[in-house]
Design a protein around this motif. Sequence first.
Motif, PDB file in Angstrom:
ATOM      1  N   PRO A 156     -56.306 110.855  79.682  1.00  0.00           N
ATOM      2  CA  PRO A 156     -55.353 110.619  78.586  1.00  0.00           C
ATOM      3  C   PRO A 156     -56.015 110.125  77.308  1.00  0.00           C
ATOM      4  CG  PRO A 156     -55.077 109.007  80.359  1.00  0.00           C
ATOM      5  CD  PRO A 156     -55.978 110.068  80.888  1.00  0.00           C
ATOM      6  N   SER A 157     -57.060 109.332  77.413  1.00  0.00           N
ATOM      7  CA  SER A 157     -57.733 108.845  76.211  1.00  0.00           C
ATOM      8  C   SER A 157     -58.381 110.000  75.454  1.00  0.00           C
ATOM      9  CB  SER A 157     -58.788 107.801  76.566  1.00  0.00           C
ATOM     10  OG  SER A 157     -58.190 106.657  77.128  1.00  0.00           O
ATOM     11  N   GLY A 158     -59.037 110.905  76.190  1.00  0.00           N
ATOM     12  CA  GLY A 158     -59.636 112.066  75.552  1.00  0.00           C
ATOM     13  C   GLY A 158     -58.592 112.983  74.945  1.00  0.00           C
ATOM     14  N   ALA A 159     -57.460 113.166  75.650  1.00  0.00           N
ATOM     15  CA  ALA A 159     -56.387 113.997  75.126  1.00  0.00           C
ATOM     16  C   ALA A 159     -55.797 113.384  73.862  1.00  0.00           C
ATOM     17  CB  ALA A 159     -55.299 114.177  76.179  1.00  0.00           C
ATOM     18  N   GLU A 160     -55.643 112.071  73.866  1.00  0.00           N
ATOM     19  CA  GLU A 160     -55.100 111.400  72.693  1.00  0.00           C
ATOM     20  C   GLU A 160     -56.039 111.559  71.497  1.00  0.00           C
ATOM     21  OE1 GLU A 160     -52.988 107.083  71.794  1.00  0.00           O
ATOM     22  OE2 GLU A 160     -53.296 107.778  73.853  1.00  0.00           O
ATOM     23  N   GLU A 161     -57.329 111.478  71.741  1.00  0.00           N
ATOM     24  CA  GLU A 161     -58.305 111.681  70.665  1.00  0.00           C
ATOM     25  C   GLU A 161     -58.221 113.103  70.118  1.00  0.00           C
ATOM     26  OE1 GLU A 161     -63.159 111.380  69.958  1.00  0.00           O
ATOM     27  OE2 GLU A 161     -62.261 110.675  71.826  1.00  0.00           O
ATOM     28  N   PHE A 162     -58.029 114.077  70.998  1.00  0.00           N
ATOM     29  CA  PHE A 162     -57.884 115.469  70.556  1.00  0.00           C
ATOM     30  C   PHE A 162     -56.658 115.637  69.671  1.00  0.00           C
ATOM     31  CE2 PHE A 162     -55.706 119.542  71.371  1.00  0.00           C
ATOM     32  CZ  PHE A 162     -56.633 120.418  70.809  1.00  0.00           C
ATOM     33  N   PHE A 163     -55.513 115.143  70.103  1.00  0.00           N
ATOM     34  CA  PHE A 163     -54.284 115.323  69.330  1.00  0.00           C
ATOM     35  C   PHE A 163     -54.292 114.507  68.036  1.00  0.00           C
ATOM     36  CE2 PHE A 163     -52.636 116.564  73.591  1.00  0.00           C
ATOM     37  CZ  PHE A 163     -52.291 117.866  73.257  1.00  0.00           C
ATOM     38  N   GLY A 165     -56.431 114.672  65.934  1.00  0.00           N
ATOM     39  CA  GLY A 165     -56.998 115.538  64.915  1.00  0.00           C
ATOM     40  C   GLY A 165     -55.987 116.434  64.225  1.00  0.00           C
ATOM     41  N   PHE A 166     -54.724 116.349  64.622  1.00  0.00           N
ATOM     42  CA  PHE A 166     -53.684 117.164  64.005  1.00  0.00           C
ATOM     43  C   PHE A 166     -53.234 116.532  62.687  1.00  0.00           C
ATOM     44  CE2 PHE A 166     -51.960 120.286  67.208  1.00  0.00           C
ATOM     45  CZ  PHE A 166     -53.037 120.196  68.077  1.00  0.00           C
ATOM     46  N   GLY A 207     -49.778 106.153  60.248  1.00  0.00           N
ATOM     47  CA  GLY A 207     -50.918 105.962  61.135  1.00  0.00           C
ATOM     48  C   GLY A 207     -51.697 107.233  61.335  1.00  0.00           C
ATOM     49  N   ALA A 208     -51.820 108.054  60.260  1.00  0.00           N
ATOM     50  CA  ALA A 208     -52.452 109.362  60.401  1.00  0.00           C
ATOM     51  C   ALA A 208     -51.737 110.093  61.547  1.00  0.00           C
ATOM     52  CB  ALA A 208     -53.945 109.238  60.620  1.00  0.00           C
ATOM     53  N   ALA A 209     -52.472 110.553  62.574  1.00  0.00           N
ATOM     54  CA  ALA A 209     -51.844 111.275  63.673  1.00  0.00           C
ATOM     55  C   ALA A 209     -51.741 110.447  64.942  1.00  0.00           C
ATOM     56  CB  ALA A 209     -52.618 112.561  63.945  1.00  0.00           C
ATOM     57  N   ALA A 210     -51.990 109.141  64.854  1.00  0.00           N
ATOM     58  CA  ALA A 210     -52.022 108.315  66.063  1.00  0.00           C
ATOM     59  C   ALA A 210     -50.671 108.287  66.771  1.00  0.00           C
ATOM     60  CB  ALA A 210     -52.465 106.902  65.709  1.00  0.00           C
ATOM     61  N   GLY A 211     -49.580 108.195  66.009  1.00  0.00           N
ATOM     62  CA  GLY A 211     -48.265 108.169  66.619  1.00  0.00           C
ATOM     63  C   GLY A 211     -47.952 109.470  67.340  1.00  0.00           C
ATOM     64  N   ALA A 213     -50.136 111.639  68.444  1.00  0.00           N
ATOM     65  CA  ALA A 213     -51.059 111.790  69.566  1.00  0.00           C
ATOM     66  C   ALA A 213     -50.562 111.022  70.791  1.00  0.00           C
ATOM     67  CB  ALA A 213     -52.456 111.319  69.166  1.00  0.00           C
ATOM     68  N   ARG A 214     -50.095 109.785  70.569  1.00  0.00           N
ATOM     69  CA  ARG A 214     -49.593 108.989  71.697  1.00  0.00           C
ATOM     70  C   ARG A 214     -48.349 109.639  72.293  1.00  0.00           C
ATOM     71  NH1 ARG A 214     -51.390 106.375  75.818  1.00  0.00           N
ATOM     72  NH2 ARG A 214     -49.882 104.901  76.687  1.00  0.00           N
ATOM     73  N   ASP A 215     -47.433 110.084  71.435  1.00  0.00           N
ATOM     74  CA  ASP A 215     -46.237 110.776  71.908  1.00  0.00           C
ATOM     75  C   ASP A 215     -46.597 111.963  72.797  1.00  0.00           C
ATOM     76  OD1 ASP A 215     -44.552 109.106  70.496  1.00  0.00           O
ATOM     77  OD2 ASP A 215     -43.873 110.635  69.075  1.00  0.00           O
ATOM     78  N   THR A 216     -47.571 112.746  72.345  1.00  0.00           N
ATOM     79  CA  THR A 216     -47.896 113.995  73.023  1.00  0.00           C
ATOM     80  C   THR A 216     -48.522 113.747  74.382  1.00  0.00           C
ATOM     81  OG1 THR A 216     -48.200 115.052  70.870  1.00  0.00           O
ATOM     82  CG2 THR A 216     -49.106 116.195  72.772  1.00  0.00           C
ATOM     83  N   VAL A 217     -49.397 112.758  74.475  1.00  0.00           N
ATOM     84  CA  VAL A 217     -50.004 112.441  75.768  1.00  0.00           C
ATOM     85  C   VAL A 217     -48.940 111.945  76.744  1.00  0.00           C
ATOM     86  CG1 VAL A 217     -51.584 110.840  76.927  1.00  0.00           C
ATOM     87  CG2 VAL A 217     -52.317 112.056  74.874  1.00  0.00           C
TER      88      VAL A 217
END
Length: 290
Positions: A156-163, A165-166, A207-211, A213-217
């Motif tokens: 999940p941490s790696g997936a969150e880092e990937f998302f 980047g959106f 928060g850039a894409a952090a929100g 990214a967390r939602d998506t994971v």
Amino acid sequence: MIVHTTAPARLGETRLPDGRLLGWAEWGPQEGTPVLLCPGAATSRSLGFGPGAVAAIGIRLVSVDRPGLGASTPAPGRTFADFAADARELCARRGIDRPAVVGNSQGAPFALACAAAGFASALALVSAADEVAAPEFAAVLPAELRALTERAVHDPSGAEEFFAGFDAERMWDLVMDGSPDCDLAVYRDPGFFAAYRQALAEGFARGAAAGYARDTVLAMGRWPFALGSLALPVDIWYGEHDTAHSPDNGALLASRIPGARRRVVPGIGGALLWTHAEEILTSLTHRAGR
């Protein structure tokens, strides 16, 4: 001309007990039947739906920014239960008692979190992002989606880092590239286009894409809800041309929720929330007993 959305009648931020802010927007009369909206992926509170239906039925439609999106303070590592607690607190502070809840697209599992927490009176899942990590879907997911889903579950941490980047432009392109012509007619309508692009820009602003990214994971991982224990009326809505949100247009999801009613609407895809708002809200408020 059909008006799919309008600017909010009221905008605000509510301070939570831990000091964070939760952004919200409202349409309709303040004394109207309360309906809480959990918006779709990466969109802010400002994108509502069905202004004509909201006025005709007497709905107080309340849309909320999830933490890290729009006006809401980021909350790294948050869970579905954390969001439900935030939404419950917002309702208490805004004088909203047992709202009906609408979850659109990626907002659907967050709406389910509100239902699981016990403060929703009825639930409508519209073009719902399904639990793609469910084992029943493993063999039918496209290879790219299957790989992302496995990453969300096992890394999940790696997936969150990937998302993370959106951005708003990439999200817009993703929606446009994956939508049938019947949806594009809605999305490219000048009024809706401006509102949707504004909601995406706001969604990524704080928060850039952090929100997102967390939602998506959270949405792409295994859901922690005991769907078979939900004890409230649930409507599940999909457009027949929707190929983006569920491998089976919610058939498995409906079978897992006692008494859930599933409807597949002809002639539309993922834009269903904006083309069939009156039907969705009429059924929801009737099912909520209001």
